[in-house]
Design a protein around this motif. Sequence first.
Motif, PDB file in Angstrom:
ATOM      1  N   TYR A  25       1.136  -1.398  -0.417  1.00 58.15           N
ATOM      2  CA  TYR A  25      -0.124   0.197  -0.273  1.00 58.15           C
ATOM      3  C   TYR A  25       0.854   1.701  -0.134  1.00 58.15           C
ATOM      4  N   GLN A  29       1.336   4.096  -3.204  1.00 57.32           N
ATOM      5  CA  GLN A  29       0.915   5.424  -2.318  1.00 57.32           C
ATOM      6  C   GLN A  29       2.094   6.218  -2.760  1.00 57.32           C
ATOM      7  N   LYS A  72      -6.787   8.910  -4.887  1.00 54.83           N
ATOM      8  CA  LYS A  72      -6.346   8.198  -3.683  1.00 54.83           C
ATOM      9  C   LYS A  72      -7.371   7.494  -3.518  1.00 54.83           C
ATOM     10  N   GLU A  73      -8.823   7.819  -3.790  1.00 52.14           N
ATOM     11  CA  GLU A  73     -10.008   7.048  -2.975  1.00 52.14           C
ATOM     12  C   GLU A  73     -10.382   6.240  -4.167  1.00 52.14           C
ATOM     13  N   HIS A  74     -10.171   6.357  -5.484  1.00 50.39           N
ATOM     14  CA  HIS A  74      -9.742   4.741  -6.181  1.00 50.39           C
ATOM     15  C   HIS A  74      -9.889   4.007  -5.985  1.00 50.39           C
ATOM     16  N   GLU A  76      -8.035   3.488  -2.810  1.00 46.64           N
ATOM     17  CA  GLU A  76      -8.151   2.833  -1.797  1.00 46.64           C
ATOM     18  C   GLU A  76      -8.936   2.497  -2.276  1.00 46.64           C
ATOM     19  N   LYS A  77     -10.317   2.389  -2.390  1.00 48.81           N
ATOM     20  CA  LYS A  77     -11.153   1.250  -3.280  1.00 48.81           C
ATOM     21  C   LYS A  77     -10.589   0.118  -3.912  1.00 48.81           C
ATOM     22  N   LEU A  78      -9.877   0.083  -4.571  1.00 46.76           N
ATOM     23  CA  LEU A  78      -9.310  -0.986  -5.680  1.00 46.76           C
ATOM     24  C   LEU A  78      -8.753  -1.822  -4.627  1.00 46.76           C
ATOM     25  N   SER A  80      -8.476  -2.042  -1.096  1.00 48.58           N
ATOM     26  CA  SER A  80      -9.763  -2.713  -0.344  1.00 48.58           C
ATOM     27  C   SER A  80      -9.901  -4.304  -1.070  1.00 48.58           C
ATOM     28  N   LYS A  81     -10.144  -4.348  -2.097  1.00 45.62           N
ATOM     29  CA  LYS A  81     -10.390  -5.324  -2.589  1.00 45.62           C
ATOM     30  C   LYS A  81      -9.309  -6.110  -3.058  1.00 45.62           C
ATOM     31  N   GLU A  83      -6.413  -6.301  -1.582  1.00 43.81           N
ATOM     32  CA  GLU A  83      -6.354  -6.623  -0.264  1.00 43.81           C
ATOM     33  C   GLU A  83      -6.685  -8.060  -0.196  1.00 43.81           C
ATOM     34  N   GLU A  84      -8.601  -7.795   0.119  1.00 44.41           N
ATOM     35  CA  GLU A  84      -9.514  -9.147   0.797  1.00 44.41           C
ATOM     36  C   GLU A  84      -8.959 -10.174  -0.184  1.00 44.41           C
TER      37      GLU A  84
END
Length: 210
Positions: A25, A29, A72-74, A76-78, A80-81, A83-84
């Motif tokens: 991450y 970033q 950055k917002e997009h 973090e959403k990507l 998160s997926k 990471e899962e």
Amino acid sequence: MSVDPMAYEAQFFGFTPQTCMLRVYIAFQDYLFEMMLLVEGVMLKKLNSIPGCKMSPPQLRKCTEKFLLFMKEHFEKLFSKMEEVLLQLVLNIPKNVLLPEDRVQEQYPYSKEEFQALQDELQQLQQQCRAQAAAEQQLRAELEEQKAVKAELEKILQCFDGLENICREHGAGNFKESFALLTKSSKKLQDVLKDVEEKSKKMKLHDQLV
């Protein structure tokens, strides 16, 4: 980030999967920030080359920050997926899988009570080993003391041998016989001396009474 400690995965990989994902991450970033600075620099050069352009560098910086926030917002959403998926499929060890060093537990299973019994037996054996080591150390000390006493006895025997040789050279016969006779004579002298002392005490007592 996942709150599951994933200790078994950490044992296998040598690092926690959460730490790995955190580093990924941070790397993504940092790369995004560097790319935005690079794009901003290119756009400044392009704007400077356009005649009559009214956009100033501060205005361009505001636009860059807005776009960076959007990215950055997009991201973090990507992430998160991603990471899962990585924690569940790539960096996850299924519950039915055992590491090579843990297969012995499957071959030789034991209960909590059996483990405690083994721990108690191990502690007892350790105490016995300590006691045996202490006894061995004591025996070694006694052996060293016996060696010292033996050395002193050997010196005394050598001394007696030297006296016996001297007696033989002066015609005194066997030293052992002479020594026994000397001991007997000394005993007689001690008895005579004791008898004299007793008679002397009696005489003094008689003189005091008279």
